[in-house]
Write a protein that holds these residues in place. Structure first.
Motif, PDB file in Angstrom:
ATOM      1  N   ASP A  90      45.212  35.613  45.001  1.00 49.99           N
ATOM      2  CA  ASP A  90      44.687  34.314  44.581  1.00 49.99           C
ATOM      3  C   ASP A  90      44.031  33.532  45.720  1.00 49.99           C
ATOM      4  N   LYS A  91      43.887  34.160  46.871  1.00 54.82           N
ATOM      5  CA  LYS A  91      43.206  33.532  48.000  1.00 54.82           C
ATOM      6  C   LYS A  91      42.003  34.390  48.403  1.00 54.82           C
ATOM      7  N   VAL A  92      40.933  33.749  48.814  1.00 52.89           N
ATOM      8  CA  VAL A  92      39.765  34.481  49.283  1.00 52.89           C
ATOM      9  C   VAL A  92      40.019  34.973  50.711  1.00 52.89           C
ATOM     10  N   VAL A  93      39.809  36.267  50.914  1.00 53.29           N
ATOM     11  CA  VAL A  93      39.933  36.861  52.248  1.00 53.29           C
ATOM     12  C   VAL A  93      38.519  37.109  52.767  1.00 53.29           C
ATOM     13  N   SER A  94      38.191  36.527  53.892  1.00 50.72           N
ATOM     14  CA  SER A  94      36.826  36.612  54.411  1.00 50.72           C
ATOM     15  C   SER A  94      36.486  38.015  54.887  1.00 50.72           C
ATOM     16  N   ARG A  95      35.211  38.338  54.856  1.00 53.44           N
ATOM     17  CA  ARG A  95      34.755  39.634  55.364  1.00 53.44           C
ATOM     18  C   ARG A  95      35.079  39.759  56.849  1.00 53.44           C
ATOM     19  N   GLU A  96      34.943  38.644  57.576  1.00 49.71           N
ATOM     20  CA  GLU A  96      35.200  38.675  59.019  1.00 49.71           C
ATOM     21  C   GLU A  96      36.652  39.044  59.311  1.00 49.71           C
ATOM     22  N   SER A  97      37.588  38.486  58.551  1.00 51.28           N
ATOM     23  CA  SER A  97      38.999  38.782  58.802  1.00 51.28           C
ATOM     24  C   SER A  97      39.326  40.233  58.449  1.00 51.28           C
ATOM     25  N   LYS A 116      38.016  54.175  43.446  1.00 51.20           N
ATOM     26  CA  LYS A 116      39.278  54.886  43.220  1.00 51.20           C
ATOM     27  C   LYS A 116      40.136  54.165  42.186  1.00 51.20           C
ATOM     28  N   ILE A 117      40.142  52.843  42.244  1.00 51.94           N
ATOM     29  CA  ILE A 117      40.895  52.072  41.243  1.00 51.94           C
ATOM     30  C   ILE A 117      40.285  52.292  39.860  1.00 51.94           C
ATOM     31  N   LYS A 118      38.961  52.295  39.801  1.00 51.29           N
ATOM     32  CA  LYS A 118      38.269  52.514  38.525  1.00 51.29           C
ATOM     33  C   LYS A 118      38.531  53.914  37.988  1.00 51.29           C
ATOM     34  N   ASP A 119      38.601  54.914  38.896  1.00 51.45           N
ATOM     35  CA  ASP A 119      38.844  56.297  38.475  1.00 51.45           C
ATOM     36  C   ASP A 119      40.213  56.456  37.815  1.00 51.45           C
ATOM     37  N   LEU A 120      41.132  55.564  38.115  1.00 51.25           N
ATOM     38  CA  LEU A 120      42.445  55.604  37.482  1.00 51.25           C
ATOM     39  C   LEU A 120      42.396  55.085  36.043  1.00 51.25           C
ATOM     40  N   GLY A 121      41.277  54.455  35.682  1.00 54.99           N
ATOM     41  CA  GLY A 121      41.176  53.845  34.367  1.00 54.99           C
ATOM     42  C   GLY A 121      41.627  52.405  34.362  1.00 54.99           C
ATOM     43  N   PHE A 122      41.779  51.831  35.574  1.00 56.37           N
ATOM     44  CA  PHE A 122      42.223  50.449  35.704  1.00 56.37           C
ATOM     45  C   PHE A 122      41.010  49.555  35.905  1.00 56.37           C
ATOM     46  N   GLU A 123      41.196  48.272  35.637  1.00 66.54           N
ATOM     47  CA  GLU A 123      40.100  47.319  35.792  1.00 66.54           C
ATOM     48  C   GLU A 123      39.747  47.120  37.268  1.00 66.54           C
ATOM     49  N   ASP A 124      38.556  46.588  37.504  1.00 62.98           N
ATOM     50  CA  ASP A 124      38.133  46.260  38.862  1.00 62.98           C
ATOM     51  C   ASP A 124      38.830  44.971  39.281  1.00 62.98           C
ATOM     52  N   ILE A 125      39.833  45.101  40.151  1.00 61.66           N
ATOM     53  CA  ILE A 125      40.642  43.924  40.493  1.00 61.66           C
ATOM     54  C   ILE A 125      40.110  43.199  41.732  1.00 61.66           C
ATOM     55  N   ILE A 126      39.216  43.825  42.479  1.00 61.78           N
ATOM     56  CA  ILE A 126      38.688  43.197  43.699  1.00 61.78           C
ATOM     57  C   ILE A 126      37.387  42.475  43.354  1.00 61.78           C
ATOM     58  N   LYS A 127      37.429  41.166  43.416  1.00 63.21           N
ATOM     59  CA  LYS A 127      36.260  40.359  43.073  1.00 63.21           C
ATOM     60  C   LYS A 127      35.560  39.861  44.340  1.00 63.21           C
ATOM     61  N   THR A 128      34.231  39.873  44.285  1.00 56.69           N
ATOM     62  CA  THR A 128      33.437  39.378  45.406  1.00 56.69           C
ATOM     63  C   THR A 128      33.144  37.891  45.224  1.00 56.69           C
ATOM     64  N   LYS A 129      33.428  37.109  46.260  1.00 57.21           N
ATOM     65  CA  LYS A 129      33.053  35.707  46.285  1.00 57.21           C
ATOM     66  C   LYS A 129      31.866  35.589  47.240  1.00 57.21           C
ATOM     67  N   LYS A 130      30.676  35.465  46.671  1.00 55.96           N
ATOM     68  CA  LYS A 130      29.442  35.522  47.454  1.00 55.96           C
ATOM     69  C   LYS A 130      29.461  34.516  48.597  1.00 55.96           C
ATOM     70  N   GLY A 131      29.160  35.028  49.777  1.00 53.51           N
ATOM     71  CA  GLY A 131      29.122  34.186  50.950  1.00 53.51           C
ATOM     72  C   GLY A 131      30.481  33.835  51.515  1.00 53.51           C
ATOM     73  N   MET A 132      31.551  34.322  50.873  1.00 50.63           N
ATOM     74  CA  MET A 132      32.903  33.982  51.315  1.00 50.63           C
ATOM     75  C   MET A 132      33.729  35.221  51.657  1.00 50.63           C
ATOM     76  N   GLY A 133      33.856  36.155  50.709  1.00 52.77           N
ATOM     77  CA  GLY A 133      34.676  37.338  50.961  1.00 52.77           C
ATOM     78  C   GLY A 133      35.140  37.968  49.671  1.00 52.77           C
ATOM     79  N   TYR A 134      36.407  38.362  49.601  1.00 56.75           N
ATOM     80  CA  TYR A 134      36.955  39.070  48.447  1.00 56.75           C
ATOM     81  C   TYR A 134      38.289  38.436  48.020  1.00 56.75           C
ATOM     82  N   ILE A 135      38.608  38.617  46.735  1.00 51.95           N
ATOM     83  CA  ILE A 135      39.847  38.046  46.213  1.00 51.95           C
ATOM     84  C   ILE A 135      40.417  38.939  45.107  1.00 51.95           C
ATOM     85  N   ILE A 136      41.734  39.027  45.045  1.00 52.83           N
ATOM     86  CA  ILE A 136      42.442  39.612  43.918  1.00 52.83           C
ATOM     87  C   ILE A 136      43.212  38.483  43.240  1.00 52.83           C
ATOM     88  N   GLN A 137      42.998  38.297  41.936  1.00 54.42           N
ATOM     89  CA  GLN A 137      43.640  37.177  41.226  1.00 54.42           C
ATOM     90  C   GLN A 137      44.581  37.702  40.152  1.00 54.42           C
TER      91      GLN A 137
END
Length: 223
Positions: free
Chosen positions: A168-175, A202-223
């Motif tokens: 639930d927190k955005v993790v920056s690309r830099e970190s 690899k997550i998609k190949d399991l048949g699971f949803e894409d849980i890693i979301k891109t926050k443009k200009g910020m980084g990535y988040i799993i919610q």
């Protein structure tokens, strides 16, 4: 003392690199038979593999895939080619890092120390993490969903662990780049993107949803 398996067919470069790494306290083993790389890997039991892309008979990407079938040991590619395609192929085939020739021995030592520290001294309070019905086994470097499972590289393990710990927190690309390579000075932004996309695949190949979301200009988040 950490054992390094150096797979380089340029004999002069191999000896020069081996001597330099020896002065930094590494135990370096060289490959003598390029037809038996997998057998020598099994026999020498290294902590890290440094491998040239251009090798006799089969290239480094081929041998990396063979090693990945039996081990998740860190693999650093060396190459005289600096195209993005080679970088992408190296990471997609299971490599953990990529260094372009000619390279500084200081850069190589920095990367080696970082990858050894992260691989063999990386601790977490739990070896199992969950996201809904997705099971992430950190110790086994694998994710599982229902009756399917996928093995992860060390970089993918670190990315997923960090994102889940910061749910639930955005993790920056830099970190993330600092987490994977200690410094963003010697790597390209594209290297992180390749790792993220491969983990998503690899997550998609399991048949699971894409849980890693891109926050443009910020980084990535799993919610």
């Amino acid at each position: 003392m950490n054992r390094i398996l150096l797979i380089e067919d340029d004999i002069d470069l191999a000896k020069e690199t081996s001597l330099a790494l020896g002065k930094w306290g590494f135990d370096v083993e060289l490959i003598n038979n390029f037809e038996m790389i997998l057998e020598e890997f099994i026999d020498k039991k290294p902590d890290v593999v440094i491998m040239d892309v251009n090798l006799p008979l089969y290239n480094g990407f081929y041998w990396c895939e063979k090693i990945r079938d039996i081990s998740s040991i860190p693999i650093i590619f060396l190459s005289s080619r600096d195209s993005n395609m080679d970088l992408i192929m190296g990471i997609n085939n299971g490599g953990d890092d990529y260094i372009t020739k000619p390279f500084s021995i200081d850069v190589l030592v920095t990367k080696l120390n970082g990858i050894i520290r992260r691989t063999y001294k990386y601790n977490t309070s739990s070896t199992i993490m969950y996201y809904e019905d997705l099971i992430f086994d950190i110790e086994k470097c694998a994710i599982k969903y229902r009756d399917k499972h996928e093995e992860l590289t060390k970089n993918e393990v670190r990315i997923l662990t960090n994102l889940l710990k910061n749910k639930d927190k955005v993790v920056s690309r830099e970190s993330l780049m600092m987490l994977l390579w200690d410094s963003d000075e010697f790597v390209t932004d594209n290297a992180l993107t390749v790792n993220i996309n491969r983990l998503r695949g690899k997550i998609k190949d399991l048949g699971f949803e894409d849980i890693i979301k891109t926050k443009k200009g910020m980084g990535y988040i799993i919610q």
